[in-house]
Design a protein around this motif. Structure first.
Motif, short mmCIF file in Angstrom:
data_model
loop_
_atom_site.label_atom_id
_atom_site.label_comp_id
_atom_site.label_asym_id
_atom_site.label_seq_id
_atom_site.Cartn_x
_atom_site.Cartn_y
_atom_site.Cartn_z
N TYR A 190 -52.39 -11.67 -20.04
CA TYR A 190 -51.02 -11.90 -20.53
C TYR A 190 -50.28 -10.58 -20.73
O TYR A 190 -49.12 -10.42 -20.34
N VAL A 191 -50.97 -9.64 -21.34
CA VAL A 191 -50.45 -8.27 -21.45
C VAL A 191 -51.67 -7.37 -21.58
O VAL A 191 -52.60 -7.67 -22.33
N ASN A 196 -48.08 -3.94 -16.69
CA ASN A 196 -47.46 -5.10 -17.32
C ASN A 196 -46.15 -5.50 -16.66
O ASN A 196 -45.43 -6.37 -17.18
N ARG A 219 -47.50 -9.45 -13.68
CA ARG A 219 -48.35 -10.28 -14.55
C ARG A 219 -48.43 -11.70 -14.03
O ARG A 219 -47.81 -12.06 -13.03
#
Length: 463
Positions: free
Chosen positions: A24-25, A36, A39
């Motif tokens: 997700y990050v 990032n 993604r």
């Protein structure tokens, strides 16, 4: 649900959350980090109009699983809905979009967040179809200075989604009470009549706003059990081999209760569980918690400001790392010491030397004369194996990396025999037909196997 099933269900939901937020990050957990900017790679279901433009994308997932028993079935569909966040600075009575805004101890920038969604779908009868509408929306959060004055605001926008869940139950001719449950998830989101925004640069970030992200399923059965797709009973093996899976890999849930199954877009193994010492929610779930915690602590104050402003989850993560108690640090640091317990104690310690005195730095092999990786050997069967020996790779059952499956049966050359501080033995090897093996060896980049995961290849043997 029984108490056992309920506890298994909650454990499976925790495991599914790790799937939901995997990637997700990523470290360094800042919106401005290059990694990032690209993604959401797992379980992405795009709308049909996107797939028509880019056939490499998919709009549907499907799996088939075996159910032993006549109990009722339920399906939980879980995914992330993207919400696009923009930053606006206050100027008098108006707000103006900006690329960056410093407020308090955080720095805010434009970023794509995500909202978790979960829908419970009962399986009634042999065939069923449900269409679900996921509302869009626009939320505003004001950003206040320490004195309480409004400095700016965050504007979050979500596009509406539509998905279909189709279930089918087949009862094959069998003396057992077995059923084949098929579940298909489709993204049916239509093309917007008037887009609320115009994409700039690559189209995929814009497409993701109408996608189901990290889509996966949790299945449960009352008064019954699911059968493992990888290790079914012999009587069910032909049925299991006939099952098809597209974009989802079904595995049995945590613990010994087989009434719960997770169908994941990431390859897992049956009865997977979260490490009990992993109390902090990282989004690099396959990495090492201690390493990520230490690296997070080394971030500069400016980097931590951006981390706090990247996403509410990254702000929480930073707070958890900063407040991590000493006993948790000890547990993380000692996790590797329990490897043999988790793997059944199969690692061979018979050749491990005595540990050096405590005053000898264990991290510096040059200071410990009792070990010599280039000349040490380990006995495997009737063969003494050391540097230069050739072996056949037989990855063991404790391996969770799918890459190892491609190495099974390949020949390799031993570069060193290593002993760790827990009396474990490891063979550093290079794969013989790897065209990059010379480069990897020159940089000391090896693959590592336990003695019970290789088969010595003696002169004259044919691989």
């Amino acid at each position: 649900m029984t108490n056992t099933t309920a506890s298994t269900w909650e454990a499976a939901r925790s495991l599914a959350d790790a799937v939901l937020y995997e990637g997700y990050v990523l470290y360094p957990y800042r919106a401005g980090s290059m990694k990032n900017q690209v993604r959401f790679q797992w379980g992405v279901l795009m709308p049909p109009d996107v797939v028509a433009q880019d056939p490499s994308e998919s709009s549907a997932q499907r799996t088939e699983v075996l159910v032993d028993g006549r109990g009722s079935l339920r399906v939980a569909v879980r995914f992330l809905q993207l919400q696009h966040r923009t930053v606006e600075r206050r100027a008098g009575a108006r707000f103006h979009p900006v690329d960056r805004l410093d407020v308090g101890d955080a720095t805010y920038t434009t970023f794509d967040e995500a909202v978790p969604r979960e829908y419970d779908v009962p399986v009634d009868g042999d065939d069923g179809e449900v269409e679900l509408e996921v509302e869009g929306g626009r939320d505003v959060e004001h950003l206040n200075d320490p004195d309480g004055s409004v400095r700016g605001r965050l504007v979050r926008v979500r596009e509406p989604l539509r998905l279909g869940v189709t279930t089918h139950v087949e009862r094959p001719d069998s003396p057992y009470a077995v059923r084949v449950l098929s579940v298909r998830v489709d993204n049916r989101t239509p093309r917007p009549a008037s887009p609320t925004h115009t994409p700039r640069g690559p189209a995929r970030p814009d497409w993701l706003r109408r996608a189901l992200i990290a889509d996966h399923l949790l299945l449960r059965v009352d008064r019954g059990r699911f059968l493992s797709p990888t290790d079914p009973p012999e009587w069910a093996r032909p049925l299991s081999e006939a099952c098809t899976h597209d974009g989802l890999v079904p595995v049995l849930g945590p613990g010994s209760d087989d009434s719960v199954m997770l169908a994941s877009p990431i390859i897992l193994y049956d009865h997977a569980e979260l490490a009990p010492e992993s109390e902090t929610t990282f989004y690099d779930a396959l990495e090492v918690d201690e390493l990520l915690s230490l690296r997070t602590m080394t971030l500069s104050e400016d980097e931590k400001r951006e981390m706090r402003g990247t996403d509410p989850r990254t702000a929480t993560l930073l707070g958890e790392v900063d407040a991590m108690p000493p006993d948790l640090w000890d547990r993380l640091h000692g996790t590797v010491r329990y490897l043999d317990q988790m793997s059944g104690g199969r690692n061979d310690a018979s050749r491990a030397p005595e540990l050096p005195p405590l005053e000898t730095p264990w991290w510096d092999p040059g200071s410990d004369a009792s070990v010599d990786p280039e000349h040490d050997t380990v006995r495997i069967g009737e063969v003494e194996v050391g540097r230069g020996a050739r072996v056949i790779l037989r990855p063991g059952v404790r391996r969770a990396d799918a890459y190892d499956l491609f190495l099974a049966g390949r020949t390799a050359t031993v570069a060193a025999v290593l002993f760790d501080v827990d009396h474990g033995t490891h063979l550093a090897v290079t794969v013989d037909d790897d065209p990059g093996s010379d480069l990897k060896e020159s940089h000391g980049r090896y693959l590592y196997f336990a003695p019970d995961e290789v088969e010595p290849l003696v002169p004259g043997d044919v691989p």
